[in-house]
Design a protein around this motif. Structure first.
Motif, mmCIF file in Angstrom:
data_model
loop_
_atom_site.group_PDB
_atom_site.id
_atom_site.type_symbol
_atom_site.label_atom_id
_atom_site.label_comp_id
_atom_site.label_asym_id
_atom_site.label_seq_id
_atom_site.Cartn_x
_atom_site.Cartn_y
_atom_site.Cartn_z
ATOM 1 N N GLN A 7 8.174 15.116 -4.364
ATOM 2 C CA GLN A 7 8.797 15.364 -5.666
ATOM 3 C C GLN A 7 10.325 15.362 -5.539
ATOM 4 N N LYS A 8 10.834 16.053 -4.524
ATOM 5 C CA LYS A 8 12.280 16.117 -4.307
ATOM 6 C C LYS A 8 12.846 14.736 -3.963
ATOM 7 N N LEU A 9 12.109 13.967 -3.150
ATOM 8 C CA LEU A 9 12.560 12.627 -2.773
ATOM 9 C C LEU A 9 12.613 11.709 -3.989
ATOM 10 N N VAL A 10 11.592 11.772 -4.845
ATOM 11 C CA VAL A 10 11.559 10.935 -6.052
ATOM 12 C C VAL A 10 12.720 11.310 -6.977
ATOM 13 N N GLU A 11 12.976 12.600 -7.151
ATOM 14 C CA GLU A 11 14.092 13.047 -7.995
ATOM 15 C C GLU A 11 15.426 12.563 -7.433
ATOM 16 N N HIS A 24 9.306 14.344 -14.516
ATOM 17 C CA HIS A 24 7.856 14.527 -14.498
ATOM 18 C C HIS A 24 7.392 14.781 -13.073
ATOM 19 N N LYS A 25 6.099 14.701 -12.833
ATOM 20 C CA LYS A 25 5.557 15.022 -11.513
ATOM 21 C C LYS A 25 5.329 13.762 -10.682
ATOM 22 N N ALA A 26 5.562 13.901 -9.393
ATOM 23 C CA ALA A 26 5.220 12.875 -8.411
ATOM 24 C C ALA A 26 4.362 13.549 -7.352
ATOM 25 N N TYR A 27 3.272 12.894 -6.969
ATOM 26 C CA TYR A 27 2.369 13.500 -5.994
ATOM 27 C C TYR A 27 1.573 12.423 -5.278
ATOM 28 N N PHE A 28 1.006 12.796 -4.136
ATOM 29 C CA PHE A 28 0.160 11.886 -3.374
ATOM 30 C C PHE A 28 -1.240 11.885 -3.972
ATOM 31 N N ASN A 29 -1.855 10.708 -4.038
ATOM 32 C CA ASN A 29 -3.224 10.575 -4.513
ATOM 33 C C ASN A 29 -4.016 9.868 -3.422
ATOM 34 N N LEU A 32 -6.214 6.465 -4.066
ATOM 35 C CA LEU A 32 -5.672 5.113 -4.194
ATOM 36 C C LEU A 32 -6.028 4.323 -2.939
ATOM 37 N N LYS A 33 -6.565 3.127 -3.114
ATOM 38 C CA LYS A 33 -7.007 2.327 -1.970
ATOM 39 C C LYS A 33 -6.211 1.043 -1.802
ATOM 40 N N SER A 34 -6.016 0.313 -2.892
ATOM 41 C CA SER A 34 -5.458 -1.033 -2.778
ATOM 42 C C SER A 34 -4.032 -1.143 -3.294
ATOM 43 N N THR A 35 -3.396 -0.033 -3.590
ATOM 44 C CA THR A 35 -2.043 -0.073 -4.127
ATOM 45 C C THR A 35 -1.194 1.019 -3.491
ATOM 46 N N GLY A 36 0.101 0.792 -3.439
ATOM 47 C CA GLY A 36 1.008 1.773 -2.851
ATOM 48 C C GLY A 36 1.288 2.946 -3.758
ATOM 49 N N GLY A 37 1.242 2.695 -5.064
ATOM 50 C CA GLY A 37 1.495 3.765 -6.015
ATOM 51 C C GLY A 37 1.197 3.293 -7.420
ATOM 52 N N ARG A 38 1.264 4.229 -8.373
ATOM 53 C CA ARG A 38 1.086 3.844 -9.772
ATOM 54 C C ARG A 38 1.794 4.826 -10.686
ATOM 55 N N TYR A 39 2.267 4.259 -11.796
ATOM 56 C CA TYR A 39 2.924 5.044 -12.832
ATOM 57 C C TYR A 39 1.919 5.246 -13.951
ATOM 58 N N LYS A 50 -0.644 8.010 0.130
ATOM 59 C CA LYS A 50 -0.063 8.630 1.323
ATOM 60 C C LYS A 50 -0.222 7.765 2.573
ATOM 61 N N LYS A 51 -1.251 6.916 2.600
ATOM 62 C CA LYS A 51 -1.476 6.069 3.774
ATOM 63 C C LYS A 51 -0.291 5.151 4.045
ATOM 64 N N TYR A 52 0.381 4.703 2.977
ATOM 65 C CA TYR A 52 1.527 3.821 3.162
ATOM 66 C C TYR A 52 2.666 4.553 3.870
ATOM 67 N N TYR A 53 2.859 5.808 3.546
ATOM 68 C CA TYR A 53 3.885 6.600 4.230
ATOM 69 C C TYR A 53 3.485 6.852 5.679
ATOM 70 N N GLU A 54 2.236 7.217 5.905
ATOM 71 C CA GLU A 54 1.773 7.543 7.254
ATOM 72 C C GLU A 54 1.791 6.331 8.175
ATOM 73 N N GLN A 55 1.430 5.161 7.667
ATOM 74 C CA GLN A 55 1.287 3.989 8.531
ATOM 75 C C GLN A 55 2.510 3.079 8.546
#
Length: 157
Positions: A7-11, A24-29, A32-39, A50-55
């Motif tokens: 949340q702090k990083l997105v802000e 608004h809120k930002a959080y890990f889901n 999600l399997k086939s996409t890095g994120g969604r609005y 979160k897998k994209y950050y970890e890997q």
């Protein structure tokens, strides 16, 4: 990294790259399997895989956040927020957001073998190749209206 740090990083990225606050809120889901994120259009929240950050690390995460923030800010301003819109493409270029996220390294390649089912008409000998099963009681030959019979299953690599 947890949801509060995200949340702090997105802000921070929103203020630095776009000059506008993220309210608004930002959080890990994890679903999600086939996409890095969604609005999310209705709630205006941003979900990140979160897998994209970890890997793939911090740089990839920042790119995904910038991409989703392009959707966020343009949607709230009433401008074109979809991938094909010119407003979206110009803003992405301006802030250095990637159009697509990188592929995950642990994701298996789609080199699956394809199975093909072969059916033959009893009357005229016409051969039919299908990927899905055919109900031979219901369907008939398109050439002569004869009865179809299952012949064999082929596996192509």
């Amino acid at each position: 990294m947890n949801d509060q740090e995200l949340q702090k990083l997105v802000e921070k990225i929103s203020l630095e790259s776009f000059g506008k606050p993220f309210c608004h809120k930002a959080y890990f889901n994890s679903r999600l399997k086939s996409t890095g994120g969604r609005y999310m259009l209705n709630s205006h929240h941003v979900e990140i895989n979160k897998k994209y950050y970890e890997q793939l690390g911090h740089e990839e995460l920042v790119g995904i956040i910038k991409h989703e923030l392009c959707h966020y800010h343009l949607h709230l301003e009433g401008k074109g927020y979809k991938h094909r819109d010119q407003d979206f493409r110009l803003l992405m270029k301006k802030v250095g957001a990637p159009r697509f996220c990188s592929a995950l390294p642990d994701r298996p390649k789609t080199n699956k073998s394809v199975k093909i089912l072969v059916y033959v008409c009893k009357e005229c000998g016409q051969i039919f190749q299908r990927k899905r099963k055919v109900d031979t009681k219901k369907f008939v030959c398109g050439k002569c209206k004869g009865k179809l019979v299952f012949k064999k299953e082929l596996t192509l690599d």
